[in-house]
Design a protein around this motif. Sequence first.
Motif, PDB file in Angstrom:
ATOM      1  N   GLU A  55       0.829  -1.216   0.000  1.00 16.87           N
ATOM      2  CA  GLU A  55       0.000   0.000   0.000  1.00 16.87           C
ATOM      3  C   GLU A  55       0.859   1.261   0.000  1.00 16.87           C
ATOM      4  O   GLU A  55       0.424   2.320  -0.438  1.00 16.87           O
ATOM      5  CB  GLU A  55      -0.923   0.013   1.222  1.00 16.87           C
ATOM      6  N   VAL A  56       2.099   1.130   0.541  1.00 27.02           N
ATOM      7  CA  VAL A  56       3.012   2.267   0.659  1.00 27.02           C
ATOM      8  C   VAL A  56       4.411   1.804   0.281  1.00 27.02           C
ATOM      9  O   VAL A  56       4.834   0.713   0.672  1.00 27.02           O
ATOM     10  CB  VAL A  56       3.042   2.814   2.114  1.00 27.02           C
ATOM     11  N   HIS A  57       5.114   2.656  -0.469  1.00 26.96           N
ATOM     12  CA  HIS A  57       6.538   2.403  -0.726  1.00 26.96           C
ATOM     13  C   HIS A  57       7.332   3.560  -0.137  1.00 26.96           C
ATOM     14  O   HIS A  57       7.074   4.717  -0.450  1.00 26.96           O
ATOM     15  CB  HIS A  57       6.844   2.289  -2.214  1.00 26.96           C
ATOM     16  N   ASP A  58       8.309   3.241   0.718  1.00 23.27           N
ATOM     17  CA  ASP A  58       9.157   4.253   1.347  1.00 23.27           C
ATOM     18  C   ASP A  58      10.526   4.215   0.669  1.00 23.27           C
ATOM     19  O   ASP A  58      11.238   3.218   0.752  1.00 23.27           O
ATOM     20  CB  ASP A  58       9.284   3.972   2.846  1.00 23.27           C
ATOM     21  N   PHE A  59      10.879   5.308  -0.004  1.00 24.31           N
ATOM     22  CA  PHE A  59      12.182   5.407  -0.660  1.00 24.31           C
ATOM     23  C   PHE A  59      13.313   5.623   0.347  1.00 24.31           C
ATOM     24  O   PHE A  59      14.476   5.556  -0.012  1.00 24.31           O
ATOM     25  CB  PHE A  59      12.190   6.548  -1.679  1.00 24.31           C
ATOM     26  N   GLY A  60      12.960   5.920   1.595  1.00 18.85           N
ATOM     27  CA  GLY A  60      13.978   6.205   2.595  1.00 18.85           C
ATOM     28  C   GLY A  60      14.519   7.610   2.408  1.00 18.85           C
ATOM     29  O   GLY A  60      13.815   8.506   1.959  1.00 18.85           O
ATOM     30  N   THR A  61      15.797   7.808   2.721  1.00 17.86           N
ATOM     31  CA  THR A  61      16.424   9.121   2.584  1.00 17.86           C
ATOM     32  C   THR A  61      17.067   9.234   1.207  1.00 17.86           C
ATOM     33  O   THR A  61      17.862   8.379   0.810  1.00 17.86           O
ATOM     34  CB  THR A  61      17.488   9.329   3.680  1.00 17.86           C
ATOM     35  N   ILE A  62      16.683  10.289   0.479  1.00 19.72           N
ATOM     36  CA  ILE A  62      17.236  10.551  -0.848  1.00 19.72           C
ATOM     37  C   ILE A  62      17.682  12.003  -0.917  1.00 19.72           C
ATOM     38  O   ILE A  62      17.218  12.846  -0.144  1.00 19.72           O
ATOM     39  CB  ILE A  62      16.219  10.244  -1.968  1.00 19.72           C
ATOM     40  N   ALA A  63      18.573  12.303  -1.834  1.00 23.72           N
ATOM     41  CA  ALA A  63      19.067  13.675  -2.013  1.00 23.72           C
ATOM     42  C   ALA A  63      18.077  14.471  -2.852  1.00 23.72           C
ATOM     43  O   ALA A  63      17.486  13.950  -3.805  1.00 23.72           O
ATOM     44  CB  ALA A  63      20.428  13.651  -2.698  1.00 23.72           C
ATOM     45  N   GLU A  64      17.903  15.732  -2.494  1.00 21.36           N
ATOM     46  CA  GLU A  64      17.031  16.611  -3.273  1.00 21.36           C
ATOM     47  C   GLU A  64      17.532  16.667  -4.709  1.00 21.36           C
ATOM     48  O   GLU A  64      18.724  16.801  -4.960  1.00 21.36           O
ATOM     49  CB  GLU A  64      17.008  18.017  -2.672  1.00 21.36           C
ATOM     50  N   GLY A  65      16.628  16.542  -5.645  1.00 19.62           N
ATOM     51  CA  GLY A  65      16.962  16.534  -7.066  1.00 19.62           C
ATOM     52  C   GLY A  65      16.997  15.139  -7.659  1.00 19.62           C
ATOM     53  O   GLY A  65      16.971  14.975  -8.879  1.00 19.62           O
ATOM     54  N   ALA A  66      17.036  14.123  -6.800  1.00 23.42           N
ATOM     55  CA  ALA A  66      17.049  12.735  -7.295  1.00 23.42           C
ATOM     56  C   ALA A  66      15.670  12.366  -7.842  1.00 23.42           C
ATOM     57  O   ALA A  66      14.643  12.794  -7.317  1.00 23.42           O
ATOM     58  CB  ALA A  66      17.432  11.776  -6.180  1.00 23.42           C
ATOM     59  N   ILE A  67      15.676  11.582  -8.896  1.00 23.60           N
ATOM     60  CA  ILE A  67      14.434  11.013  -9.434  1.00 23.60           C
ATOM     61  C   ILE A  67      14.494   9.517  -9.142  1.00 23.60           C
ATOM     62  O   ILE A  67      15.405   8.827  -9.600  1.00 23.60           O
ATOM     63  CB  ILE A  67      14.288  11.275 -10.939  1.00 23.60           C
ATOM     64  N   VAL A  68      13.546   9.052  -8.346  1.00 24.39           N
ATOM     65  CA  VAL A  68      13.529   7.650  -7.939  1.00 24.39           C
ATOM     66  C   VAL A  68      12.288   6.969  -8.498  1.00 24.39           C
ATOM     67  O   VAL A  68      11.278   7.625  -8.767  1.00 24.39           O
ATOM     68  CB  VAL A  68      13.589   7.515  -6.399  1.00 24.39           C
ATOM     69  N   GLU A  69      12.373   5.666  -8.671  1.00 26.63           N
ATOM     70  CA  GLU A  69      11.260   4.896  -9.241  1.00 26.63           C
ATOM     71  C   GLU A  69      11.005   3.650  -8.424  1.00 26.63           C
ATOM     72  O   GLU A  69      11.911   3.102  -7.795  1.00 26.63           O
ATOM     73  CB  GLU A  69      11.573   4.488 -10.680  1.00 26.63           C
ATOM     74  N   THR A  70       9.759   3.215  -8.450  1.00 25.46           N
ATOM     75  CA  THR A  70       9.381   1.950  -7.843  1.00 25.46           C
ATOM     76  C   THR A  70       8.253   1.349  -8.678  1.00 25.46           C
ATOM     77  O   THR A  70       7.773   1.968  -9.633  1.00 25.46           O
ATOM     78  CB  THR A  70       8.933   2.130  -6.368  1.00 25.46           C
ATOM     79  N   GLU A  71       7.841   0.166  -8.295  1.00 25.08           N
ATOM     80  CA  GLU A  71       6.771  -0.532  -8.991  1.00 25.08           C
ATOM     81  C   GLU A  71       5.795  -1.092  -7.961  1.00 25.08           C
ATOM     82  O   GLU A  71       6.217  -1.657  -6.959  1.00 25.08           O
ATOM     83  CB  GLU A  71       7.382  -1.685  -9.787  1.00 25.08           C
ATOM     84  N   PHE A  72       4.537  -0.892  -8.209  1.00 20.99           N
ATOM     85  CA  PHE A  72       3.481  -1.516  -7.415  1.00 20.99           C
ATOM     86  C   PHE A  72       2.877  -2.597  -8.298  1.00 20.99           C
ATOM     87  O   PHE A  72       2.538  -2.342  -9.446  1.00 20.99           O
ATOM     88  CB  PHE A  72       2.391  -0.498  -7.036  1.00 20.99           C
ATOM     89  N   MET A  73       2.740  -3.796  -7.760  1.00 24.43           N
ATOM     90  CA  MET A  73       2.122  -4.874  -8.524  1.00 24.43           C
ATOM     91  C   MET A  73       0.637  -4.917  -8.162  1.00 24.43           C
ATOM     92  O   MET A  73       0.273  -5.020  -6.997  1.00 24.43           O
ATOM     93  CB  MET A  73       2.789  -6.211  -8.198  1.00 24.43           C
TER      94      MET A  73
END
Length: 152
Positions: A55-73
């Motif tokens: 229901e939720v994906h936590d990317f954790g700590t990332i640097a400002e400006g980063a583009i992160v991706e995930t997938e929900f099935m």
Amino acid sequence: MKKKSVGLFSLSLMMLTVACKKESVADKITDADMKAIQTENAIAGKLAKVKFDKEVHDFGTIAEGAIVETEFMVTNIGDSDLIIHEAKGSCGCTVPQPPKEPIKPGDSAPIKVSFDSKGKPGEQEKSVTLKTNTVNGHEMFKIKANVTPAAK
């Protein structure tokens, strides 16, 4: 006569090009169509039902400006094809990419989600809302991140 033949050929070529454009089912469905599908399926006692792998994906700590991706099935655990008519992030920084074709009962498909952290320092929680042919007519999941501010 030659001019008329060239005109007819051009018109035929244009029609063929337009007719061959590959569009997904979701591109052709309107909100009214979705309501009609929901009503018809409810009367028949067959409804699509969604189950997410999370229901939720936590990317954790990332640097400002980063583009992160995930997938929900997403899995269709209902009795009729699941149609995702539209997918929207709660802001422009969150971009979902749902499947374009219906998901058959028992089948699964990924929904890719990207998050652009540019200009988003601090704790972030964004939602993705799907317009579907389920009982509710919509489904939702979230992404989270702690964005470390960029050095100034």
